[in-house]
Structures are given as structure tokens and as C-alpha cells.
Scaffold this active site. Structure first.
Site, PDB file in Angstrom:
ATOM      1  N   GLU A 126     -20.688  24.556 -28.371  1.00 32.98           N
ATOM      2  CA  GLU A 126     -21.481  25.323 -27.412  1.00 32.98           C
ATOM      3  C   GLU A 126     -20.666  26.323 -26.602  1.00 32.98           C
ATOM      4  OE1 GLU A 126     -24.602  25.569 -26.954  1.00 32.98           O
ATOM      5  OE2 GLU A 126     -25.387  23.944 -28.174  1.00 32.98           O
TER       6      GLU A 126
ATOM      7  N   SER B 163     -39.796 -31.579   0.202  1.00 34.04           N
ATOM      8  CA  SER B 163     -38.701 -32.532   0.419  1.00 34.04           C
ATOM      9  C   SER B 163     -37.333 -31.977   0.067  1.00 34.04           C
ATOM     10  CB  SER B 163     -38.953 -33.795  -0.412  1.00 34.04           C
ATOM     11  OG  SER B 163     -40.099 -34.482   0.028  1.00 34.04           O
TER      12      SER B 163
END
Length: 780
Positions: free
Chosen positions: A79, A349
Site C-alpha cells: 500500500e 445458613s
């Protein structure tokens, strides 16, 4: 003015330059400043969940050093070979493009540099001469403001890749299912050429066309000798193919939590690239996937509106490895967006281990101290058990393992509810009470609210010498830990929850591959919440099951809903080593007389009916609490133990019997229910005394058939103690079919087993009743 007239060309140049600079300030380039999108990543950097930016575009921020070197090489070679040398515009490339345009009457090649492509990506312009001029101007503006690395980074994150996908990293993950750091030569070439025509070259829609253009890049790399011909030939063989872009979410609610936190507080653990924010988490992708899969397998077995939550934390670092806030993020009926890791619910519990640890540290009890599970009233508060029955006299270990309510309330009454809740709060487990309410005895049974996250942090104390800690979901979250209990109490409580709390007993495991898991369940009032929390190896983990809107689920309790899932998760987690597993120096074992709780060597033989081995702290052996021995005379005459036959009470007059029974009516009458009398062969109260009956048949108690035993560390053998319930006359004991030499006719017998393998113990009474138990001793 004179200088301008004397130097007209210079003055004109200065005017043009000033005008350009003014225009540059008035019309700056559109460097991304919009509201950023976001990506939350796992500990290995892989994405968990992403949010689009203000324009609805999906990006995964990346910097050049995080991208494959092959991709960067192909990009700059194909590019813009002169990227690091030109000022944003390459005159030679523009001249070539202009000549081709004049010759062919259309744009053949654009002559665009990477800087110009970034300008076009940030501000799209038409493919025309005016558009190209604007693109050139924007590229020059970018070059004036940014470094080459910053411009390259903008390209890596904003290059169009088809549809709403932008940037090489998001394209790589969407189309190829991998990070851009792992691209092959063929994959790198494909992503280099894709931005040239994102719609026409999408590999999921036009693979043949995409492969044709990819091959042009590969051949150019060989032609320019950047890659070898052999390397390019291998890459040309690869076929182009991809799935449509899709983003599979992991840990969606954990990611949403981090997104909100970053948005509100601007956490320091974020890095920004372009218009995207990366948020690093501690979540382990393997553990998270495992957690979500296990919840998905379970969810179809639950009613339609029931959800689940689970958390897995590394006990040492407190880093959260797995975080599932709801059962199914795609199911709105299950309140999918409600994060129940943080939801405040009644813990049932699950707080009991911390209470017993506090009692150990206070010197109130040791592991075999006597507690009474009988109907009792505490200033008008009358707790009952989940099973709606009572167990009578029990030890601390039994009370905790069976999760009995009355003994827990009794201990809390002695320790103080305010002091207990303050200890929890200081360690990071804050109990939420109704407005203007003060802590009371109900908090130990779930009369306050907390979250799964805080429970997991608190249970960490069982694995880390008593130190609780706040779970950390980001790597740089502050390390917050506080002491919940002493190291000795943590060791004893974990031992009770894991193996039963008997120092002289071998480890009993469900199988050779099962991890050791110390866990506790909890069920809130009305079956609204089912919990299971525990520690295993290097993990602390917890599970919640229920409806986020608080609707009851009859029949849903911790032991049958949450506990199996917790055990499955513990079994499926990667194997790990325990932290701080060695026995603390302050922890010891001692032989005590039960129920007095005193040491054998300090108790008269006639008062030591039952001997037990107990865990103790700092060589302190607290005797049984005085009011638990109110009927000491009766208990010393006949001691009732669920694992032994009742002894015969010598003849006594009715007045003496009534006096003793009046001093302990609740305990004896609650324990000697008609059903238990029938089970143990005990006659009802007579006019003279309690007499021991003889039940038909005989039953061995103390070990279940099929158990696997393992010697405690440092020992080569195990001691197995069994009780014969029922039967009559003399008892004969056999080990592996051979009568033992010390078979003394008693109903309790101990055997030392030192040879690995299968064994069986048999007992026969004088009437021929027989029972056997089979077990296996594993090799060390």
C-alpha cells in the site's frame, strides 16, 4: 507594508501560508474524539464482550506491536512503501495516478498513501478530483499533528473491513476467529487487500474474488523479495473462506459491570486507542466457558422463571476467574439482565462456619464440645430446624455438618449478634438489615442480606489462614483482605466441612478423581434462595439458585439444588494445589471425654463413658458449657449416643428418676422420640427407670458400605471404629472373614487397617443376627 512592496513574492507566500494555517485551525482534521466504544477482554487479551462506538461501528483497538509482523510488512509494501518518508502525500504516486486517469478517462489507481486512506476512513469523500484534493489536504493536516506511529495506529483501527467491522483486529477475530497477532502470510495478505473494496471482497460473501485479490498481494511480496517464493507458494495453496462476522459474548454481565464502572469512574486500568477503550479483566476464558456451559446444562431442569449465579475466585490472588451473573443471558423470562452475583439476598445458613470459628477463637468450644439440639426459647425467639425435628445431644462438628439451627442460635446468643455482625463487616461481609433494625439472633439463620460476591470473599478465609478478601475482577483492583478468623480456626472449620472434623479418622473420598471440597449450603426462609459456597484446591467458589424477584420455590434448598452444581463445578475446574494447606502450629488434637468435653487424663475413668478425638486450639480444652451438663448425674449413669446401644440404668426409685428427668426434660424427651425408641430398641419411660430394650436384628454404624478410606498424613494405617446397634448377648467380630483376636464381645470395636485394598467387617450376636460393612483402603 514597505517590506511587502519590496518582496512581493515572499509576501504572497507568507499570505498563502498564513491563510492555510488559519484554515487548518478553523477546519481541523476529524481525529476521533467521539464517545468511544468499548471491549472487555479476558486475562489473555481475548474479547469477552464489545460495545460499538457512537457511530455503531465494531472495533477492537490494537497498536502496531500487537499485529502480526507479516501483516505490517505486506501492508507497507503493497500500500505505501514510502510511508515513513513522505509528508502524507507521495508526488510520484499521484503523478502516476493522474497520468492513468488522463489516459484511460477514469481512475485506475488512486495513488493514495496510508495517511490519505486514514483521512478517507475518518471523513469519507466521493471518488472525484475534488474528493481527492480534500483527502490530500486532510492527510497533510494529519501529518502535521500526529506521528507516523499514531497515523499507522489509526489505520489499523479504522480501515473498513466490510459492514460495521472496522480495523484489522476486529476483522481478524470476526472473519478468521483469531487475533491479528497470529495471522499467517495468506491471512495477512487477505486483510491487507480487503479495505480496497470492503463490500466486494468480503471473504464470507465473495471468497473467490477475495482470493484473487489476495493472490495479487502475495505475488507482489515475492516479486519485491520481501517474502520467499516458497513461502508465497505455500500461502497461495490456502483457500479463502470465512464465517459471517459474529461476536460470541462471554461473561456478559461481568463485562457490563466493568463498562459501567469505567464510564463512571474512569478506571486507571484502561488504555485508549482511537475511539475505542479496552478494559482488562481477570476472567479466565477456559473457566468462564466452563461455568457458562454448566449453568446452561442445568437451566433447562429448572422452572421457567428461576435463574442461577456462580463465581470462581483464585483464593490467593482474589482474582475472579469465572463470573456468571444469570443462568441464560438470552432468556428474558429468567431475568437475564439481573446480576445475581451482586444481588442482595438472605444467605440462609451459609454464615454458620464463621460463627463456629468465632466460638473456637473465643475458647468457648473445641470440635467435639457438647451442644444441645432441642426445643429452646431465646427471649421469645424459638428457632427450629429445616427438617422440623431435633437431634438431641450433638458435638460442634455434628452441629455444623448437619447445619442445625438451635446450637447455632445458642452460640450466637453467647457471642452476641452485634459483635458477630461487626466481625463479618470488618472482614468485608456486610449484612444488610431492615431500616432502623439492630442485629439479632435471626441473622445466623438468614435474617439479613448479603451477596454471592461477598460470601465468596468471606469463604476465602477457610483457604487462606483466616484472611477474607474482596474479589478482584480487574488486574489492578486494590488488594483488600481482612482477618475473619485465626489460622487455627480456619483449619479446623475447613476440616469439619471437608472430612467431618475427626483428627483420628481417615479421609473418606467419593472417588479417586474427586477434588477435596469444603462446602456449606444455605436456604433462605420460604425457599427463596438456595446457596452453596466452599473452597477446593486453589479456588473459592459459590453458587446461588432462585428467582431474582424473590418469589418462593417450594422444594428448592441448598443441599438438593445448589450443592450438586457446586460439586460439579469443583470437579470440572482445572486441577490446582491448595494454598496454606499445612496444619498451623496452634492446632492440635486431644482425646476428650464426651459429653464433659474434658481431657481424658483429667477425667475420672468412671465419668469418661465415651472417648473422642477433638481438634483444639493452643492446647486449650474448654469443658462443656455448664448449662449443657445440667443433668450430669443422669448422663454419667446412661449416656445416649446415636452410634451406641443404650446402657441399662440400674434400679432406682421413681422419685430419683423424676428428679433427674425434670432437670433435663427437653433433651431426653426430644431425643427419645417414639421412632428413635423403635429404631434403637428403647422402651418407653417406665414407672421405675429407663430400661434398655433389645431390637430385633443388628446394625453396624460408623461407616457406610462402599466408602474409600485414605490414611492421614504421616500414618500408614487407619483406625476404623464401629458400633453394633441392636442385637443381644455376646458379639463376635470378624475382619475379612477371620475372627479378631481382641473380639471381647462388646458392641463397639476398633480395627487397625494397614493393607491397601478391599476389606469387610462383620458382627454376629448370640442369637445369630449378622451385619457387614465393606470398604476400600486406598494406597497413599
Amino acid at each position: 507594508m514597505r517590506w511587502c512592496r519590496s518582496h512581493p513574492w515572499r509576501a504572497s507566500f507568507a499570505l498563502v501560508l498564513s491563510t492555510l494555517l488559519l484554515l487548518d485551525q478553523i477546519f481541523p482534521p476529524p481525529i476521533p474524539r467521539e464517545e468511544p466504544g468499548m471491549v472487555v477482554v479476558a486475562r489473555d487479551g481475548s474479547p469477552l464482550r464489545a460495545w460499538p462506538d457512537a457511530d455503531g461501528v465494531w472495533r477492537f483497538p490494537v497498536t502496531p506491536d500487537k499485529v502480526s509482523a507479516k501483516y505490517l510488512d505486506a501492508l507497507l509494501t503493497y500500500e505505501d512503501r514510502w510511508f515513513y518518508w513522505h509528508p502524507g502525500v507521495n508526488p510520484l504516486a499521484l503523478t502516476r495516478a493522474a497520468w492513468q486517469w488522463l489516459r484511460h478517462g477514469e481512475i485506475v489507481s488512486g495513488g493514495s498513501t496510508l495517511s490519505m486512506q486514514v483521512a478517507r476512513a475518518l471523513e469519507p469523500v466521493p471518488r472525484s478530483l475534488s474528493g481527492k484534493l480534500k483527502q490530500i489536504a486532510r492527510a497533510l493536516q494529519l501529518e502535521m499533528r500526529l506521528s507516523k506511529r499514531e497515523i499507522l495506529t489509526l489505520y489499523l483501527n479504522h480501515a473498513p473491513m466490510g459492514g460495521i467491522v472496522e480495523g484489522v483486529e476486529m476483522a481478524s477475530r470476526s472473519y478468521l476467529g483469531k487475533s491479528a497477532h497470529q495471522l499467517s502470510a495468506a491471512e495477512a495478505a487477505l486483510l491487507v487487500v480487503l479495505p480496497q473494496a470492503p463490500s466486494r471482497l468480503r471473504p464470507d460473501r465473495h471468497p473467490a474474488r477475495a482470493q484473487l485479490y489476495r493472490d495479487k498481494v502475495l505475488k507482489r511480496m515475492a516479486q519485491l523479495r520481501h517474502w520467499t517464493q516458497a513461502e508465497v507458494d505455500d500461502a497461495l495453496i490456502e483457500k479463502v473462506g470465512a464465517n459471517p462476522p459474529r461476536l460470541a459474548w462471554l461473561a456478559p454481565l461481568a463485562a457490563e459491570r466493568l463498562r459501567q464502572s469505567v464510564t463512571r469512574q474512569k478506571l486507571k486500568n484502561t488504555t485508549t486507542s482511537g475511539a475505542q477503550t479496552i478494559v482488562q479483566s481477570t476472567l479466565d476464558r477456559e473457566v468462564q466457558t466452563l461455568l457458562e456451559r454448566m449453568l446452561a446444562d442445568k437451566v433447562n431442569q429448572l422452572p421457567r422463571f428461576v435463574s442461577m449465579a456462580a463465581m470462581v475466585m483464585d483464593s490467593k490472588t482474589m482474582e475472579v476467574l469465572g463470573y456468571a451473573g444469570s443462568a441464560d443471558f438470552a432468556d428474558e423470562r429468567r431475568f437475564n439482565h439481573v446480576d445475581m452475583v451482586r444481588g442482595i439476598r438472605s444467605p440462609g445458613s451459609t454464615l454458620k462456619p464463621f460463627l463456629y470459628a468465632m466460638a473456637l477463637d473465643d475458647g468457648l468450644v473445641h470440635s467435639e464440645s457438647l451442644l444441645a439440639d432441642t426445643p429452646q426459647s431465646f427471649s421469645g425467639y424459638d428457632p427450629g430446624n429445616f427438617q422440623a425435628s431435633f437431634s438431641g445431644p450433638v458435638s460442634v462438628s455434628e452441629a455444623l455438618q448437619k447445619s442445625l439451627n438451635v446450637p447455632a442460635v445458642d452460640l450466637l446468643d453467647r457471642i452476641g449478634a452485634s459483635r458477630f455482625t461487626a466481625r463479618l463487616s470488618s472482614a468485608g461481609l456486610r449484612l444488610r438489615l431492615p431500616n432502623d433494625a439492630s442485629p439479632n439472633l435471626s441473622v445466623i439463620l438468614g435474617g439479613a442480606g448479603t451477596s454471592l460476591e461477598e460470601l465468596v470473599g468471606a469463604y476465602r478465609s477457610l483457604a487462606m489462614a483466616g484472611m477474607a478478601g474482596a474479589p478482584r475482577i480487574t488486574p489492578d483492583a486494590p488488594v483488600r483482605e481482612a482477618r475473619m478468623m485465626s489460622a487455627g480456626a480456619a483449619f479446623i472449620i475447613r476440616n469439619i466441612l471437608e472430612t467431618g472434623g475427626h483428627p483420628d479418622q481417615p479421609f473418606v473420598e467419593d472417588g479417586p478423581s474427586s477434588p477435596r471440597l469444603a462446602w456449606k449450603t444455605g436456604t433462605s426462609y420460604g425457599f427463596r434462595d438456595a446457596w452453596a459456597v466452599g473452597v477446593s484446591g486453589s479456588y473459592t467458589l459459590g453458587v446461588w439458585v432462585g428467582r431474582p424477584d424473590g418469589t418462593p420455590n417450594p422444594g428448592f434448598f441448598g443441599a438438593n439444588i445448589a450443592a450438586p452444581l457446586l460439586q460439579q463445578i469443583a470437579l470440572a475446574l482445572p486441577r490446582s494445589h491448595d494454598y496454606l494447606r499445612t496444619q498451623p502450629v496452634e492446632v492440635g488434637s486431644a482425646q476428650i471425654c464426651w459429653p464433659l468435653g474434658t481431657a481424658i487424663d483429667k477425667t475420672a475413668p468412671e465419668h469418661c463413658h465415651v472417648k473422642r478425638s477433638a481438634w483444639i486450639l493452643k492446647n486449650t480444652i474448654p469443658p462443656t458449657l455448664p448449662d449443657r451438663l445440667r443433668a450430669r448425674g443422669l448422663l454419667e449413669t446412661i449416656w445416649i449416643d446415636p452410634k451406641t446401644q443404650l446402657r441399662t440404668l440400674p434400679a432406682c426409685d421413681a422419685q430419683a428418676r423424676q428428679k433427674e428427668v425434670a432437670r433435663w426434660p427437653a433433651l431426653l424427651e426430644a431425643w427419645l422420640t417414639p421412632q428413635r425408641q423403635q429404631e434403637l430398641g428403647v422402651s418407653a419411660w417406665s414407672a421405675d427407670c429407663l430400661q434398655a430394650g433389645v431390637a430385633g436384628g443388628i446394625k453396624l454404624m460408623g461407616l457406610n458400605s462402599g466408602s474409600r478410606l485414605r490414611a492421614t498424613p504421616g500414618k500408614s494405617s487407619v483406625l476404623v471404629t464401629l458400633d453394633a446397634v441392636g442385637g443381644s448377648g455376646r458379639h463376635y467380630w470378624l475382619l475379612d472373614g477371620q475372627q479378631t483376636e481382641n473380639a471381647n464381645g462388646k458392641k463397639r470395636q476398633s480395627f487397625t487397617i494397614d493393607s491397601p485394598g478391599a476389606h469387610h467387617i462383620t458382627v454376629i450376636d448370640s442369637l445369630g443376627h449378622v451385619d457387614s460393612v465393606r470398604f476400600t483402603l486406598d494406597k497413599k
